[in-house]
Each structure stands twice: as C-alpha cells, then as structure tokens.
Design an enzyme around this catalytic site. Sequence first.
Site, PDB file in Angstrom:
ATOM      1  N   ASN A  18       0.825  -1.214   0.000  1.00  0.00           N
ATOM      2  CA  ASN A  18       0.000   0.000   0.000  1.00  0.00           C
ATOM      3  C   ASN A  18       0.867   1.277   0.000  1.00  0.00           C
ATOM      4  O   ASN A  18       1.490   1.607   1.011  1.00  0.00           O
ATOM      5  CB  ASN A  18      -0.894  -0.069   1.250  1.00  0.00           C
ATOM      6  CG  ASN A  18      -1.909   1.046   1.318  1.00  0.00           C
ATOM      7  OD1 ASN A  18      -1.665   2.146   0.821  1.00  0.00           O
ATOM      8  ND2 ASN A  18      -3.030   0.775   1.955  1.00  0.00           N
TER       9      ASN A  18
ATOM     10  N   LYS B 148       0.118   4.016   2.633  1.00  0.00           N
ATOM     11  CA  LYS B 148       0.708   3.775   3.944  1.00  0.00           C
ATOM     12  C   LYS B 148       2.178   4.196   3.933  1.00  0.00           C
ATOM     13  O   LYS B 148       2.650   4.856   4.843  1.00  0.00           O
ATOM     14  CB  LYS B 148       0.570   2.289   4.338  1.00  0.00           C
ATOM     15  CG  LYS B 148      -0.791   1.974   4.923  1.00  0.00           C
ATOM     16  CD  LYS B 148      -1.082   0.491   5.130  1.00  0.00           C
ATOM     17  CE  LYS B 148      -0.094  -0.283   5.919  1.00  0.00           C
ATOM     18  NZ  LYS B 148      -0.634  -1.629   6.316  1.00  0.00           N
TER      19      LYS B 148
ATOM     20  N   GLU C  16      -0.907 -13.033   4.229  1.00  0.00           N
ATOM     21  CA  GLU C  16      -1.394 -12.782   5.592  1.00  0.00           C
ATOM     22  C   GLU C  16      -2.013 -14.024   6.195  1.00  0.00           C
ATOM     23  O   GLU C  16      -2.866 -14.654   5.583  1.00  0.00           O
ATOM     24  CB  GLU C  16      -2.376 -11.609   5.606  1.00  0.00           C
ATOM     25  CG  GLU C  16      -1.631 -10.304   5.478  1.00  0.00           C
ATOM     26  CD  GLU C  16      -2.487  -9.060   5.711  1.00  0.00           C
ATOM     27  OE1 GLU C  16      -3.587  -9.185   6.261  1.00  0.00           O
ATOM     28  OE2 GLU C  16      -2.022  -7.987   5.316  1.00  0.00           O
TER      29      GLU C  16
ATOM     30  N   ASP D 180       0.309  -3.605  10.485  1.00  0.00           N
ATOM     31  CA  ASP D 180      -1.025  -4.147  10.269  1.00  0.00           C
ATOM     32  C   ASP D 180      -2.013  -3.269  11.009  1.00  0.00           C
ATOM     33  O   ASP D 180      -1.752  -2.842  12.140  1.00  0.00           O
ATOM     34  CB  ASP D 180      -1.131  -5.609  10.711  1.00  0.00           C
ATOM     35  CG  ASP D 180      -2.177  -6.310   9.853  1.00  0.00           C
ATOM     36  OD1 ASP D 180      -1.923  -6.496   8.651  1.00  0.00           O
ATOM     37  OD2 ASP D 180      -3.277  -6.610  10.363  1.00  0.00           O
TER      38      ASP D 180
ATOM     39  N   TYR E 114     -10.155   4.081   4.868  1.00  0.00           N
ATOM     40  CA  TYR E 114     -11.251   4.493   5.747  1.00  0.00           C
ATOM     41  C   TYR E 114     -11.177   5.976   6.152  1.00  0.00           C
ATOM     42  O   TYR E 114     -11.974   6.426   6.964  1.00  0.00           O
ATOM     43  CB  TYR E 114     -11.258   3.626   7.011  1.00  0.00           C
ATOM     44  CG  TYR E 114     -11.612   2.176   6.764  1.00  0.00           C
ATOM     45  CD1 TYR E 114     -12.877   1.819   6.315  1.00  0.00           C
ATOM     46  CD2 TYR E 114     -10.687   1.149   6.990  1.00  0.00           C
ATOM     47  CE1 TYR E 114     -13.215   0.488   6.088  1.00  0.00           C
ATOM     48  CE2 TYR E 114     -11.018  -0.188   6.768  1.00  0.00           C
ATOM     49  CZ  TYR E 114     -12.282  -0.503   6.324  1.00  0.00           C
ATOM     50  OH  TYR E 114     -12.625  -1.821   6.102  1.00  0.00           O
ATOM     51  N   ASP E 115     -10.233   6.721   5.595  1.00  0.00           N
ATOM     52  CA  ASP E 115     -10.098   8.154   5.961  1.00  0.00           C
ATOM     53  C   ASP E 115     -11.423   8.935   5.845  1.00  0.00           C
ATOM     54  O   ASP E 115     -11.697   9.790   6.691  1.00  0.00           O
ATOM     55  CB  ASP E 115      -9.056   8.859   5.076  1.00  0.00           C
ATOM     56  CG  ASP E 115      -7.624   8.553   5.481  1.00  0.00           C
ATOM     57  OD1 ASP E 115      -7.425   7.934   6.543  1.00  0.00           O
ATOM     58  OD2 ASP E 115      -6.716   8.935   4.726  1.00  0.00           O
TER      59      ASP E 115
ATOM     60  N   LYS F  82      -3.311  14.807  10.136  1.00  0.00           N
ATOM     61  CA  LYS F  82      -3.495  13.365  10.379  1.00  0.00           C
ATOM     62  C   LYS F  82      -2.181  12.707  10.833  1.00  0.00           C
ATOM     63  O   LYS F  82      -2.163  11.914  11.772  1.00  0.00           O
ATOM     64  CB  LYS F  82      -4.011  12.667   9.103  1.00  0.00           C
ATOM     65  CG  LYS F  82      -4.156  11.160   9.296  1.00  0.00           C
ATOM     66  CD  LYS F  82      -4.519  10.395   8.043  1.00  0.00           C
ATOM     67  CE  LYS F  82      -4.464   8.888   8.321  1.00  0.00           C
ATOM     68  NZ  LYS F  82      -4.484   8.064   7.110  1.00  0.00           N
TER      69      LYS F  82
ATOM     70  N   HIS G 117      -3.233   6.761  14.453  1.00  0.00           N
ATOM     71  CA  HIS G 117      -2.817   5.455  14.990  1.00  0.00           C
ATOM     72  C   HIS G 117      -1.407   5.121  14.476  1.00  0.00           C
ATOM     73  O   HIS G 117      -0.566   4.629  15.203  1.00  0.00           O
ATOM     74  CB  HIS G 117      -3.838   4.385  14.570  1.00  0.00           C
ATOM     75  CG  HIS G 117      -4.162   4.382  13.089  1.00  0.00           C
ATOM     76  ND1 HIS G 117      -4.718   5.467  12.457  1.00  0.00           N
ATOM     77  CD2 HIS G 117      -3.954   3.457  12.122  1.00  0.00           C
ATOM     78  CE1 HIS G 117      -4.852   5.197  11.159  1.00  0.00           C
ATOM     79  NE2 HIS G 117      -4.393   3.990  10.934  1.00  0.00           N
ATOM     80  N   ARG G 118      -1.169   5.408  13.196  1.00  0.00           N
ATOM     81  CA  ARG G 118       0.149   5.126  12.598  1.00  0.00           C
ATOM     82  C   ARG G 118       1.225   5.987  13.266  1.00  0.00           C
ATOM     83  O   ARG G 118       2.314   5.514  13.572  1.00  0.00           O
ATOM     84  CB  ARG G 118       0.058   5.436  11.093  1.00  0.00           C
ATOM     85  CG  ARG G 118       1.318   5.243  10.297  1.00  0.00           C
ATOM     86  CD  ARG G 118       1.025   5.161   8.804  1.00  0.00           C
ATOM     87  NE  ARG G 118       0.163   4.040   8.510  1.00  0.00           N
ATOM     88  CZ  ARG G 118      -1.135   4.167   8.173  1.00  0.00           C
ATOM     89  NH1 ARG G 118      -1.685   5.347   8.021  1.00  0.00           N
ATOM     90  NH2 ARG G 118      -1.863   3.085   7.972  1.00  0.00           N
TER      91      ARG G 118
END
Length: 192
Positions: free
Chosen positions: A19, A22, A46, A75, A150-151, A169, A174-175
């Site tokens: 991705n 990411k 995965e 993940d 999901y942004d 952001k 979370h990242r």
Amino acid sequence: MRGVEDMRRSYDVFFASSNRHKYAEVRDILEKFQIRAGFFKFNPVEIQSDSISDIARQKVIDAYEKCKMPVIVEDVGLYITSLNGFPGPYSSFVFKTIGNKGIVRLLGKNRNAEFLSVVAFYDGKKRPRLFEGRVRGKIAKRLEPGGWGYDPIFIPRGKDKAYAQLDDKNSVSHRYKALAKFATYMLQSSDR
Ligand code: ITT
C-alpha cells in the site's frame, strides 16, 4: 540500477507493504524523527488470526526473508464497537467488499470505533519487536471527501472532521502513535 549496498546506505529502514498510501505516511512521519524509510513493495501472505499483532509478526518475518534488510511492516484494524469489534483483522477484506458506504449504512446510533496500528520491526536478529498505536473516534454519518481507505469515515476523538479532511493526520493518527514508539526504540538502539 542501484545496488543493494546503495539502498542500505540511503535508508535507515525499509517499510514493506502493498500500500503506497501507507508508505507515504510512514516516510513523512519517520522523517520527523530523522529516520529515512525506503519502500519495499511486497504482497504479504497474511495469516488468518484474530490478532493483528500476530499478523504483523508473521508479516515482518516474511518481509525480512524477502528483502534481507532491517524492515518494518504495519497491520491495521478498524474496530467498531456496535459490531463487537468487527471488522478488526478483516478490515482490508471489508474495505474491498462493502467499503465505506456499506459500513456507514450498517451503523445506528452508537458509532464509536477505534483504529489500531501494530508496527513490527525485524532485522534478522533476536525476535521481531512490536509497537502499538490506538486512536478512538467515531464513524461519520456520511463520507467526507479526500484521503484513502477508511479516511473518509473515521473521525478521531477531539476533532470534528474525518481523517480525510485533517491537515494534521500524520501528527495524531494510529500510525503516528505506533511509529513514534518505534522511532524512540530505533534511535536508542542505533549507533548512528
Ligand atoms: P499491507 O500490504 O501493508 O498489509 P493493507 O492496505 O492491506 O497493506 P492493512 O491490512 O494494514 O493494509 O489495512 C487494513 C485496511 O485498513 C485497509 O483497507 C487499509 O486501506 C485501511 N487503512 C489502514 N490504515 C488506514 C488509514 O490510516 N486511513 C484509512 N484507512 C486505513
């Protein structure tokens, strides 16, 4: 073509993922800590598990086998309270199937949710190290434009806009939280 040694010298660590969105965020976040992250594009195999930590641990071993350089993977799971934590480890699959519109339609009054990121680091020595970042929030009633994944539907607590509409952001996500812990570990343990 640049050789492996050049690549090693140019970067402190590689981020292995399928991705690119990411990776772009990981690179910008780690730059704040003066850590240079290169992209190692790969399609992880995965494992099925209820735990994204277990998935991240396996993913980083797989990534290290392929790139043979110090590597991190991540993940991510979106855990929706009224769905008993679903989609969690199935977040990628749910995104590809029902997508943001499907999720928005599924929910009633209780729209609480949490984004969890687990970053795993491995350099072939000892065992993989894991770093967690969590952000609580809500699922929006309708999609907000912009962003990726999901942004458009995740509104972090304390903000009135979804990730898709936030300028910061990468300082609250979370990242960011997981990578800040990884950066502290890396800067303490490196002799750079
Ligand atoms: P990997 O190759 O790195 O595994 P992926 O896209 O499959 O990439 P994850 O399994 O970690 O990534 O992510 C699960 C889902 O959550 C996936 O659909 C992502 O698009 C989404 N996601 C992850 N982080 C996100 C973020 O910061 N904002 C919006 N969506 C995100």
